[in-house]
Design an enzyme around this catalytic site. Structure first.
Site, short mmCIF file in Angstrom:
data_model
loop_
_atom_site.label_atom_id
_atom_site.label_comp_id
_atom_site.label_asym_id
_atom_site.label_seq_id
_atom_site.Cartn_x
_atom_site.Cartn_y
_atom_site.Cartn_z
N TYR A 118 5.66 4.45 2.52
CA TYR A 118 5.20 3.12 2.11
C TYR A 118 6.42 2.23 1.96
O TYR A 118 7.38 2.62 1.28
CB TYR A 118 4.47 3.23 0.77
CG TYR A 118 4.12 1.88 0.17
CD1 TYR A 118 2.88 1.30 0.39
CD2 TYR A 118 5.05 1.18 -0.60
CE1 TYR A 118 2.57 0.05 -0.15
CE2 TYR A 118 4.74 -0.07 -1.14
CZ TYR A 118 3.50 -0.62 -0.91
OH TYR A 118 3.18 -1.85 -1.42
N GLU A 206 3.68 -5.68 3.62
CA GLU A 206 3.32 -4.35 3.12
C GLU A 206 3.05 -3.48 4.33
O GLU A 206 2.10 -3.73 5.08
CB GLU A 206 2.10 -4.43 2.21
CG GLU A 206 1.84 -3.11 1.51
CD GLU A 206 0.70 -3.18 0.49
OE1 GLU A 206 -0.37 -3.73 0.84
OE2 GLU A 206 0.89 -2.69 -0.62
#
Ligand code: GDP
Ligand code: MN
Length: 396
Positions: A118, A206
């Site tokens: 991530y 993101e």
């Protein structure tokens, strides 16, 4: 302004960020053509069909599927295009999918296992600096990681005068447990990503997951990109990326007439001049036991025309049970605003909900008299507290 995954990936790639290759398609036939082209360009055997909507968690809702041949590409694209995709980030009705991204399959087997990370880039508002937030726990719900295993999320803050320094990119790759070629690829990925963030004036990137492939490439498999609306004037070329089908219709309409309107979930519509007073008014409504249905700043010139436009916008929301108008008359005279409210009320004709008006400042007393004598279902008050009490009384 939010971008679709395919737009975000293209933008990232234009700054040198490696991405999972894909082609957007509006029909199953286009999806098949896209898949063939991807096979030619990348050699991929399998493809992934991904719904393009402005919401995450698509995989969980059935909006991301693997196709192992062209028949499956056609069939899956047919299923996904036109569906109302419900994900943890959409409403219960979901969002209509009008296009899919057909991508190469990047989870192919090889020397090592693929692994998912991530990585996001955002502003740390507490320090006023950009930061890179990253975790080894990619591919899954990052909120759950933050909740259950917060020590697995790292932050790297960036000094605005220095930019991202090479040692910082290396630290990130190291903390993600990489070595050798994958380590180098990750430092390149992170640097390119940060450059893209700054140059595009974005407010959020993101990338979940960032994938280390089985042959140690590092690529963006997903992309959530939010560009700062206030910087769009510097990027005229991004304006075409706006997809108003994904935006709140009333917000789009308000923007077109120059009003700042934000839709909220409550039942009390608000019409206020000035953002600060609008925030205070929303607090007041909450204190009185109501929930604001919107934020609306009508700005300094609250004339009859703007007041009418604002009423019409607020009335589009069926959950609105009362409207609170809170105007401070500084330069704008309260009696003018009052007349504007009366004219707008008459011109709209069918307002079936109570309106509470608080006008304070220049000529407030004249304004109150005008409203009290208008014979309309408009309750005029002068004190903030009276306004709150009135809202409570009318909602009860
Ligand atoms: P999200 O569910 O909206 O976050 O969509 P993502 O783009 O993150 O995709 C969801 C999941 O699909 C990823 O976490 C992967 O597990 C899977 N996925 C994406 N691309 C591929 C691929 O090329 N091959 C395979 N096998 N799975 C993929
Ligand atoms: Mn994702």
């Amino acid at each position: 302004m939010n971008l679709h995954e395919y737009q975000g990936k293209e933008m990232l790639n234009s700054f040198g960020v490696e991405i999972q290759r894909g082609i957007v398609a509006q029909t199953p036939a286009e999806a098949v053509a896209a898949a063939k082209k991807l096979t030619e360009d990348t050699g991929t055997g399998w493809h992934v069909i991904k719904a393009q909507i402005h919401a995450g968690g698509r995989g969980k809702g059935g909006g991301v599927k693997l196709a192992k041949n062209l028949e499956e590409v056609e069939q899956i694209a047919g299923q996904i295009i036109g569906m109302h995709l419900v994900t943890p980030q959409t409403s219960a009705e979901g969002k209509l999918v009008s296009q899919v991204l057909v991508t190469e399959d990047v989870y192919y087997p090889g020397e090592s296992e693929p692994s998912e990370f991530y990585i996001s880039v955002l502003m740390n508002r507490a320090t006023g600096r950009n930061m890179i937030m990253y975790s080894t726990e990619g591919g899954m719900d990052i909120e759950a990681v933050a909740e259950n295993t917060p020590h697995l999320i790292f932050n790297e803050e960036i000094d605005p005068t220095m930019g991202l320094l090479p040692f910082q990119a290396r630290k990130i790759a190291f903390n993600l447990g990489l070595s050798g070629k994958a380590f180098k690829e990750m430092t390149k990925f992170v640097s390119a990503l940060y450059t893209a963030y700054v140059k595009s004036d974005s407010s959020l990137f993101e990338i979940n997951p960032v994938l280390k492939t089985s042959d140690d490439r590092v690529i963006a498999v997903d992309a959530k990109v939010t560009i700062d609306d206030n910087a769009l004037f510097r990027h005229k070329d991004y304006e075409v990326l706006r997809d108003i089908r994904e935006e709140n219709a009333v917000e789009v309409e308000a923007k077109a007439v120059g009003l700042s309107y934000v839709d909220l979930d409550g039942n009390v519509g608000c019409m206020v001049n000035g953002a600060g007073l609008a925030m205070a008014t929303m607090d007041l409504i909450k204190q009185a036991g109501g929930e604001p249905a919107n934020f609306l700043d009508v700005g300094g010139t609250a004339d009859a025309e703007r007041v009418e436009i604002a009423f019409n916008l607020i009335l589009k929301d069926p959950s609105v049970k009362a409207i609170l108008v809170n105007i401070f008359g500084g330069i704008v005279r309260c009696d003018r605003v009052a007349q504007g409210i009366i004219d707008a009320y008459k011109s709209i004709g069918t307002i079936n909900i109570p309106i509470i008006v608080r006008l304070e400042g220049t000529n407030a007393d004249i304004a109150k008299k005008l409203i009290d004598e208008s014979g309309l279902d408009v309750h005029s008050v002068i004190e903030f507290q009276e306004a709150a009490d009135k809202v409570q009384e009318l909602l009860a």
